[in-house]
Write a protein that holds these residues in place. Structure first.
Motif, PDB file in Angstrom:
ATOM      1  N   ALA A 150       1.237   4.127  -3.037  1.00 22.12           N
ATOM      2  CA  ALA A 150       0.953   5.544  -2.762  1.00 22.12           C
ATOM      3  C   ALA A 150       2.162   6.421  -3.108  1.00 22.12           C
ATOM      4  O   ALA A 150       2.018   7.490  -3.711  1.00 22.12           O
ATOM      5  N   LYS A 184      -5.413  -1.573  -2.251  1.00 18.29           N
ATOM      6  CA  LYS A 184      -5.469  -0.319  -1.514  1.00 18.29           C
ATOM      7  C   LYS A 184      -4.199   0.488  -1.763  1.00 18.29           C
ATOM      8  O   LYS A 184      -3.100  -0.072  -1.792  1.00 18.29           O
ATOM      9  N   ILE A 185      -4.388   1.787  -1.936  1.00 16.52           N
ATOM     10  CA  ILE A 185      -3.252   2.697  -2.089  1.00 16.52           C
ATOM     11  C   ILE A 185      -3.308   3.664  -0.920  1.00 16.52           C
ATOM     12  O   ILE A 185      -4.186   4.526  -0.848  1.00 16.52           O
ATOM     13  N   LYS A 186      -2.396   3.498   0.015  1.00 14.29           N
ATOM     14  CA  LYS A 186      -2.431   4.301   1.230  1.00 14.29           C
ATOM     15  C   LYS A 186      -1.017   4.670   1.653  1.00 14.29           C
ATOM     16  O   LYS A 186      -0.153   3.804   1.772  1.00 14.29           O
ATOM     17  N   LEU A 187      -0.805   5.958   1.860  1.00  9.42           N
ATOM     18  CA  LEU A 187       0.515   6.425   2.283  1.00  9.42           C
ATOM     19  C   LEU A 187       0.623   6.318   3.811  1.00  9.42           C
ATOM     20  O   LEU A 187       0.068   7.131   4.541  1.00  9.42           O
ATOM     21  N   HIS A 188       1.320   5.313   4.280  1.00  8.48           N
ATOM     22  CA  HIS A 188       1.534   5.133   5.716  1.00  8.48           C
ATOM     23  C   HIS A 188       2.642   6.058   6.206  1.00  8.48           C
ATOM     24  O   HIS A 188       2.542   6.635   7.285  1.00  8.48           O
ATOM     25  N   GLU A 247       0.830  -1.210   0.000  1.00  3.80           N
ATOM     26  CA  GLU A 247       0.000   0.000   0.000  1.00  3.80           C
ATOM     27  C   GLU A 247       0.864   1.260   0.000  1.00  3.80           C
ATOM     28  O   GLU A 247       0.598   2.215  -0.736  1.00  3.80           O
ATOM     29  N   ASN A 248       1.889   1.250   0.835  1.00  2.00           N
ATOM     30  CA  ASN A 248       2.756   2.420   0.950  1.00  2.00           C
ATOM     31  C   ASN A 248       3.567   2.639  -0.325  1.00  2.00           C
ATOM     32  O   ASN A 248       3.753   3.773  -0.784  1.00  2.00           O
TER      33      ASN A 248
END
Length: 500
Positions: free
Chosen positions: A83, A210-214, A79-80
């Motif tokens: 992103a 999912k594309i999520k910047l952690h 995901e990270n």
């Protein structure tokens, strides 16, 4: 049937469709646009091709890293990574637009000695639309990369086939209504946007990605560019390989010669596409083998397996085009394009060794060892392009492609040493097993093909008759005398599956 096999099969369907439609459509487009405008359309496409490498190899990087994160079962990392990649793509799109603006305002000075004022005006409009297209397509292509990284080949391939069919219908309709080259550029832009939207929906809704910047990690950005920079340079080399000749001819000659050269290049790239249909779905597999630290023998075995299947397809096309290609070009686009036959044949002969070794390129990508290959190719093809430029005055388009391919061949010879010494692939064994049985069987096919060549006549019916006879001879001889039992099963099994 696995996604890999379905992906390869759909690749072949797409390529066969693309080739057939391209072959049918090209003379129609030339007749509607004229040689000059078709050459202009080809020339502007080649300039935009150089700007397209500002992708920096991120699409292939996404395939590699998504495969890696899935193999490691690291969903947070995936995901990270995605992103972070999207943020990088946003920056790249801005850079593409800025580069496009600079080129746009310099087109007139670049081509003032080879294009008319009218041609320059059309070139500017097409260029502006293509730059906008590119700024949208580069980040949009990431969603294809996600599908491939997850080894989900079927949906994007089917969508690509549908897109091509619909695009063809619209192109024919627009040209019949009087549309010109600018219309073709607009059509491509509209279809690209639609396909990107469909792929986005599929990735999020069906694949549940999912594309999520952690967290924005400098280490990750460095790792992404450390891998992708060499893919970027490889893409630059690829543009050199195909587009530099068009640029040189555009500067030194006229749009008609560019059009002839473009047709030859197109036929040459069709040839390569048949091999990429197989090798193109194996980057995830190469990544898995690299992560598992497979030894040189395992890599050589896989390269032989893929290479022989590619070689069968390539030999079929090479033999057919060598024997009947000149007749085809004359019937297809007319005797004006005579040189296109020789350009395509030179490309096909030079292209065969790197195409059958395409899995080696995937291994270099997976192991993050592309640097040696791209530096070698950049130097060799660059020098070849310079040589081609000197040969243009004496030999025209033939001289241009001859210089380019000489550099290309030298680069491939050097690369084979690298495969052996560094990667551990046994190149001598590869070529020995690649040609085992196949070369002798193909020589026999060519001998019979020469007899078929002398069947009297010049029309389309005569050409098709020769191709059908050649195809029958090729299939029978290669199937029974050229390939191994397990390779025969690869062709028989899908047929049996379809019957069931």
């Amino acid at each position: 049937m696995s996604q890999l096999k379905k992906g390869a099969l759909l690749n072949y369907i797409n390529i066969i469709l693309t080739n057939i439609v391209g072959i049918v459509l090209t003379p129609f487009i030339i007749s509607k646009l004229g040689d000059g405008e078709f050459g202009l359309y080809t020339l502007i496409g080649s300039i935009v091709g150089y700007i397209s490498v500002l992708d920096f190899g991120l699409n292939n990087t996404i395939i590699r890293f998504v495969s890696k994160y899935r193999a490691e079962k690291d969903r947070i990392g995936e995901e990270n990574f995605l992103a972070t990649s999207m943020l990088i793509y946003a920056v790249i799109s801005v850079v593409v637009i800025l580069a496009g603006i600079i080129c746009y305002y310099n087109l007139e000075s670049i081509f003032e000695n080879s294009l008319t004022n009218t041609e320059i005006d059309k070139a500017k409009i097409m260029f502006a639309i293509l730059i906008l297209n590119l700024a949208i397509s580069l980040p949009g292509g990431a969603f294809n990369g996600i599908c491939f990284g997850l080894e989900q080949f079927v949906f994007p391939k089917v969508i690509g086939i549908v897109r091509y069919l619909l695009r063809t219908i619209v192109v024919v309709a627009i040209l019949l209504l009087g549309g010109k080259a600018i219309s073709l550029v607009v059509i491509d832009t509209v279809f690209n946007v639609l396909i990107i939207l469909i792929n986005i929906i599929y990735v999020f809704k069906k694949l549940k990605v999912k594309i999520k910047l952690h967290q924005l990690e400098k280490r990750l950005i460095k790792e992404i560019f450390g891998f992708s920079v060499w893919i970027f340079v490889a893409a630059l080399v690829s543009q050199f390989q195909w587009k530099a000749g068009q640029m040189v001819l555009g500067l030194l000659t006229n749009t008609t010669i560019v059009a002839i050269f473009g047709v030859g290049i197109m036929l040459g790239t069709y040839y390569g596409a048949f091999s990429h249909a197989i090798s193109g779905v194996f980057l995830p597999k190469a990544t898995q083998m690299a992560v598992a630290k497979s030894d040189g023998k395992a890599l050589t075995d896989m390269m032989i397996k893929i290479g022989r299947i590619s070689f069968v397809a390539l030999l079929y096309i090479l033999g057919a085009f060598g024997l009947f290609g000149k007749q085809f070009v004359f019937l297809w686009v007319g005797e004006t394009y005579y040189d296109a036959y020789w350009i395509a044949l030179i490309i096909m002969l030079a292209y065969t060794p790197p195409l059958v070794q395409a899995f080696g390129h995937s291994i270099l990508e997976a192991k993050n060892k592309l640097s040696y290959k791209v530096i070698t190719y950049l130097i060799c093809i660059g020098l070849g392009t310079i040589l081609g430029g000197f040969l243009v005055k004496e030999f025209g388009a033939i001289g241009m492609i001859s210089g380019s391919t000489i550099g290309w061949i030298i680069g491939q010879i050097i690369l084979n040493v690298y495969y052996t010494k560094v990667i551990g692939i046994n190149i001598n064994r590869f070529f020995k097993e690649l040609m085992h049985k196949l070369l002798v069987a193909f020589a026999f096919v060519v001998l019979i093909g020469v007899a078929i060549y002398f069947i009297p006549g010049n029309g389309w019916f005569n050409f098709l008759l020769k191709c059908i006879l050649y195809s029958i001879v090729f299939v029978v001889v290669i199937f029974y005398k050229g390939i191994h039992k397990h390779e025969q099963d690869l062709f028989i099994t899908p047929i049996k599956s379809l019957k069931k």
